[in-house]
Write a protein that holds these residues in place. Structure first.
Motif, mmCIF file in Angstrom:
data_model
loop_
_atom_site.group_PDB
_atom_site.id
_atom_site.type_symbol
_atom_site.label_atom_id
_atom_site.label_comp_id
_atom_site.label_asym_id
_atom_site.label_seq_id
_atom_site.Cartn_x
_atom_site.Cartn_y
_atom_site.Cartn_z
ATOM 1 N N ARG A 320 0.695 -1.193 -0.216
ATOM 2 C CA ARG A 320 0.032 -0.024 0.020
ATOM 3 C C ARG A 320 0.787 1.382 0.101
ATOM 4 O O ARG A 320 0.557 2.244 -0.788
ATOM 5 N N LYS A 321 1.795 1.201 0.910
ATOM 6 C CA LYS A 321 2.781 2.697 0.847
ATOM 7 C C LYS A 321 3.342 2.830 -0.370
ATOM 8 O O LYS A 321 3.616 4.079 -0.616
ATOM 9 N N LYS A 322 3.895 2.081 -0.991
ATOM 10 C CA LYS A 322 4.701 2.254 -2.267
ATOM 11 C C LYS A 322 3.660 2.941 -3.279
ATOM 12 O O LYS A 322 4.084 3.904 -3.900
ATOM 13 N N VAL A 323 2.587 2.363 -3.263
ATOM 14 C CA VAL A 323 1.593 2.727 -4.354
ATOM 15 C C VAL A 323 1.135 4.240 -3.970
ATOM 16 O O VAL A 323 1.006 4.920 -4.686
ATOM 17 N N PHE A 324 0.761 4.281 -2.717
ATOM 18 C CA PHE A 324 0.271 5.666 -2.283
ATOM 19 C C PHE A 324 1.332 6.675 -2.281
ATOM 20 O O PHE A 324 1.101 7.878 -2.839
ATOM 21 N N GLY A 325 2.488 6.423 -2.037
ATOM 22 C CA GLY A 325 3.693 7.265 -2.089
ATOM 23 C C GLY A 325 4.039 7.755 -3.334
ATOM 24 O O GLY A 325 4.009 9.114 -3.691
ATOM 25 N N ALA A 326 4.154 6.786 -4.309
ATOM 26 C CA ALA A 326 4.346 7.175 -5.754
ATOM 27 C C ALA A 326 3.590 8.044 -6.442
ATOM 28 O O ALA A 326 4.012 8.960 -7.138
ATOM 29 N N PHE A 327 2.196 7.785 -6.145
ATOM 30 C CA PHE A 327 1.179 8.544 -6.897
ATOM 31 C C PHE A 327 0.946 9.778 -6.277
ATOM 32 O O PHE A 327 0.495 10.793 -6.830
ATOM 33 N N CYS A 328 1.290 10.044 -4.936
ATOM 34 C CA CYS A 328 1.186 11.266 -4.365
ATOM 35 C C CYS A 328 2.169 12.128 -4.999
ATOM 36 O O CYS A 328 1.737 13.305 -5.449
ATOM 37 N N VAL A 329 3.314 11.680 -5.247
ATOM 38 C CA VAL A 329 4.421 12.557 -5.900
ATOM 39 C C VAL A 329 4.101 12.718 -7.481
ATOM 40 O O VAL A 329 4.084 14.182 -7.919
ATOM 41 N N LEU A 330 3.458 11.794 -8.129
ATOM 42 C CA LEU A 330 3.041 11.994 -9.736
ATOM 43 C C LEU A 330 1.966 13.233 -9.616
ATOM 44 O O LEU A 330 2.042 14.119 -10.404
ATOM 45 N N LEU A 331 0.911 12.868 -8.821
ATOM 46 C CA LEU A 331 -0.119 14.124 -8.887
ATOM 47 C C LEU A 331 0.323 15.438 -8.347
ATOM 48 O O LEU A 331 -0.123 16.275 -9.121
ATOM 49 N N ALA A 332 1.385 15.449 -7.581
ATOM 50 C CA ALA A 332 1.688 16.693 -7.149
ATOM 51 C C ALA A 332 2.627 17.338 -8.314
ATOM 52 O O ALA A 332 2.589 18.708 -8.517
ATOM 53 N N LEU A 333 3.140 16.566 -9.190
ATOM 54 C CA LEU A 333 4.008 17.102 -10.361
ATOM 55 C C LEU A 333 2.945 17.350 -11.238
ATOM 56 O O LEU A 333 3.445 18.173 -12.323
ATOM 57 N N VAL A 334 1.832 16.620 -11.568
ATOM 58 C CA VAL A 334 0.907 16.980 -12.850
ATOM 59 C C VAL A 334 -0.198 17.946 -12.557
ATOM 60 O O VAL A 334 -0.295 18.361 -13.786
ATOM 61 N N ILE A 335 -0.380 18.102 -11.568
ATOM 62 C CA ILE A 335 -1.695 18.855 -11.457
ATOM 63 C C ILE A 335 -1.612 20.203 -11.694
ATOM 64 O O ILE A 335 -2.686 20.739 -12.221
ATOM 65 N N TYR A 336 -0.546 20.826 -11.382
ATOM 66 C CA TYR A 336 -0.554 22.357 -11.876
ATOM 67 C C TYR A 336 -0.215 22.428 -13.272
ATOM 68 O O TYR A 336 -1.166 23.224 -13.728
ATOM 69 N N PRO A 337 0.554 21.818 -13.991
ATOM 70 C CA PRO A 337 0.221 21.989 -15.492
ATOM 71 C C PRO A 337 -1.101 21.661 -16.038
ATOM 72 O O PRO A 337 -1.454 22.108 -17.055
ATOM 73 N N ALA A 338 -1.613 20.567 -15.214
ATOM 74 C CA ALA A 338 -3.080 20.288 -15.808
ATOM 75 C C ALA A 338 -3.947 21.401 -15.738
ATOM 76 O O ALA A 338 -4.955 21.657 -16.657
ATOM 77 N N PHE A 339 -4.219 22.264 -14.481
ATOM 78 C CA PHE A 339 -4.809 23.435 -14.511
ATOM 79 C C PHE A 339 -4.505 24.391 -15.146
ATOM 80 O O PHE A 339 -5.288 25.136 -15.736
ATOM 81 N N ARG A 340 -3.249 24.807 -15.553
ATOM 82 C CA ARG A 340 -2.856 25.636 -16.708
ATOM 83 C C ARG A 340 -3.412 25.261 -17.905
ATOM 84 O O ARG A 340 -3.614 26.101 -18.780
ATOM 85 N N LEU A 341 -3.307 24.085 -18.297
ATOM 86 C CA LEU A 341 -3.776 23.468 -19.662
ATOM 87 C C LEU A 341 -5.242 23.716 -19.933
ATOM 88 O O LEU A 341 -5.804 24.545 -20.759
ATOM 89 N N ILE A 342 -6.160 23.593 -18.692
ATOM 90 C CA ILE A 342 -7.554 23.718 -19.089
ATOM 91 C C ILE A 342 -7.984 25.284 -18.875
ATOM 92 O O ILE A 342 -9.215 25.345 -19.478
ATOM 93 N N ASN A 343 -7.093 26.002 -18.349
ATOM 94 C CA ASN A 343 -7.410 27.162 -18.351
ATOM 95 C C ASN A 343 -6.892 27.911 -19.648
ATOM 96 O O ASN A 343 -7.439 29.083 -20.121
ATOM 97 N N ALA A 344 -5.922 27.668 -20.286
ATOM 98 C CA ALA A 344 -5.455 27.966 -21.427
ATOM 99 C C ALA A 344 -6.162 27.883 -22.707
ATOM 100 O O ALA A 344 -6.262 28.393 -23.376
ATOM 101 N N TYR A 345 -6.693 26.457 -22.572
ATOM 102 C CA TYR A 345 -7.583 26.107 -23.756
ATOM 103 C C TYR A 345 -8.825 25.324 -22.978
ATOM 104 O O TYR A 345 -9.164 24.306 -22.728
ATOM 105 N N VAL A 346 -9.943 26.667 -23.152
ATOM 106 C CA VAL A 346 -11.103 26.557 -22.531
ATOM 107 C C VAL A 346 -12.007 25.433 -23.532
ATOM 108 O O VAL A 346 -12.853 26.422 -24.176
ATOM 109 N N MET A 347 -12.010 24.399 -23.624
ATOM 110 C CA MET A 347 -12.819 23.612 -24.631
ATOM 111 C C MET A 347 -13.037 22.135 -24.017
ATOM 112 O O MET A 347 -12.060 21.586 -23.160
ATOM 113 N N LEU A 348 -14.051 21.435 -24.307
ATOM 114 C CA LEU A 348 -14.425 20.198 -23.844
ATOM 115 C C LEU A 348 -13.371 19.147 -24.035
ATOM 116 O O LEU A 348 -12.893 18.134 -23.447
#
Length: 445
Positions: A320-348
């Protein structure tokens, strides 16, 4: 597959407790279905509020400006979580005293009562301040009910599973919750498609809560034949009491409580931003249609439902700990660029795949995080312990996540602020891992 082997009685002294649990593949499958479906029914009622938050805000919380109204309605969404720790404490202790089945039946009845209050509540224009007070009361009642439901149902599910499949079973719990969210979002999409704006705001938005009201008796019926697992384990002194469960958790399991709250902080913040806040964010912040926001919620819930069993199975295999820890780090790296993307290109076409990706990452955090909570506590206080730590974490960092995200946007002037909140929560959640014993593949008791 491990599930198919669950019909045999587990041997050895360390698995004696499991030997007393019900066996047989068909019986086990029926029990898992009853637990997860009942849990999903309750989540449908509770989460429907988030998908109609804009309409509810307009009818019950009038304010000047979009941000002000959004703060009011997201705060009310969060209020539903204030009662969760109380419900977790009292109903959790009740489950550890009277049994998991009794507690889950009571939570279904309370949830239906909360839905009834929302279905029949007059609007602010009709009765003034009494209207939002009724909505707040309904949310508190539903929050109290869910505070007891999640601990009782998840603990029962873990006690049905064998040592090599608890992660997979926890994934099934997540499947039911996400399918209920998907059903709620699809209901919203259907209503917005077939009803005029006047009809939707007049009475159409009440339909999901009416459905939830009818689901209460159905959930009780589905769960009527569940085997009670509370007495499968030994109890010191030969008896249980509500007071002793609460005292034991706070006196003997403080480290587990701290770890559990930190753990829950990460997965719930991610869930409530990437799933439940998205319809409101897309409409109010990105100025997309309500149907676009609901479509994004449908994608997030569907992806999470499909992904959850794989997340659970992976946690069974590598920990459990390996999966939880690895994906916490991945989400922390990805979510900011993801929000920049949906704000830059406002389309479905951009919003939907971006939300799908975030949903995958979030699910691989949420499932092992959920499974680790009941694994932290012994059977006699398992529901109490899990309920308290989960509900405190969800109440503060999940239920109020939309409010915190909106307030951060108001203070900073940045539409990317929700991503900052998630990054902070998932990174802080990593601090819980050194405090937790990974029980993947090990006996629950």
């Amino acid at each position: 597959m491990e599930i198919s082997q669950g019909s045999a009685v587990l041997a050895g002294a360390e698995t004696t407790l499991h030997a007393q649990a019900p066996v047989g593949k068909l019986k086990r499958a029926k029990a898992v279905a009853a637990i997860t479906i009942g849990n999903g029914l309750e989540y449908f009622e509770f989460t429907s509020y988030s998908f109609f938050a804009i309409i509810i805000g307009k009818l019950y919380f009038p304010a000047t400006g979009d941000i002000a109204q959004l703060l009011l309605v997201t705060a009310t969404f969060g209020i539903g979580f204030v009662a969760r720790p109380v419900g977790g404490l009292l109903l959790g202790a009740y489950a550890d005293r009277a049994g998991r089945k009794a507690a889950m039946t009571l939570t279904l009845q309370l949830m239906a009562l909360g839905s009834a209050l929302i279905v029949f509540a007059p609007t602010y224009a009709q009765i003034g301040l009494a209207a939002p007070m009724l909505i707040v009361a309904a949310r508190l009642l539903q929050g109290f009910a869910l505070g007891g439901e999640i601990g009782a149902s998840t603990s029962l599910l873990m006690e049905y599973a064998d040592d090599s499949s608890r992660g997979f079973y926890g994934g099934l719990q997540a499947v039911s919750q996400n399918l209920s969210a998907l059903l709620g979002a699809l209901t919203g999409l259907l209503l917005t498609a077939v009803l005029s704006t006047a009809a939707l705001e007049g009475w159409g938005w009440r339909i999901p809560f009416a459905i939830g009201l009818l689901m209460g008796p159905l959930g009780v019926f589905i769960r009527r034949n569940l085997h009670e697992t509370l007495d499968d384990g030994p109890v010191a002194g030969g008896k249980r009491s509500q007071g002793s469960a609460i005292r034991t958790v706070f006196a003997q399991h403080r480290k587990q409580m701290v770890a559990g709250i930190l753990l829950t902080m990460g997965n719930t913040a991610a869930i409530y931003i990437t799933l439940y806040y998205i319809p409101t964010y897309a409409s109010k912040i990105l100025h997309m249609s309500m149907s676009a926001g609901l479509a994004a919620a449908c994608v997030a819930a569907a992806v999470a439902a499909v992904t959850a069993p794989f997340a659970g199975k992976l946690s069974d295999r590598i920990g459990r700990k390996k999966v939880f820890g690895a994906f916490c780090v991945l989400l922390a790296l990805v979510i900011y660029p993801a929000f920049r993307l949906i704000n830059a290109y406002v389309m479905l076409e951009v919003l939907l795949p971006t939300i799908a990706l975030l949903s995958v990452l979030t699910t691989f955090i949420a499932v092992p995080g959920l499974v680790m909570l009941p694994e932290m506590f012994p059977r006699p206080v398992r529901v109490t312990g899990m309920s308290v730590v989960y509900c405190v974490g969800v109440s503060i960092f999940g239920g109020f996540a939309p409010f915190f995200a909106t307030e951060l946007m108001a203070l900073s002037g940045s539409k990317l602020a929700p991503s900052w909140y998630v990054i902070a929560c998932v990174l802080i959640a990593l601090l819980s891992l050194p405090l937790i014993q990974d029980k993947a593949g090990r006996p629950l008791d």
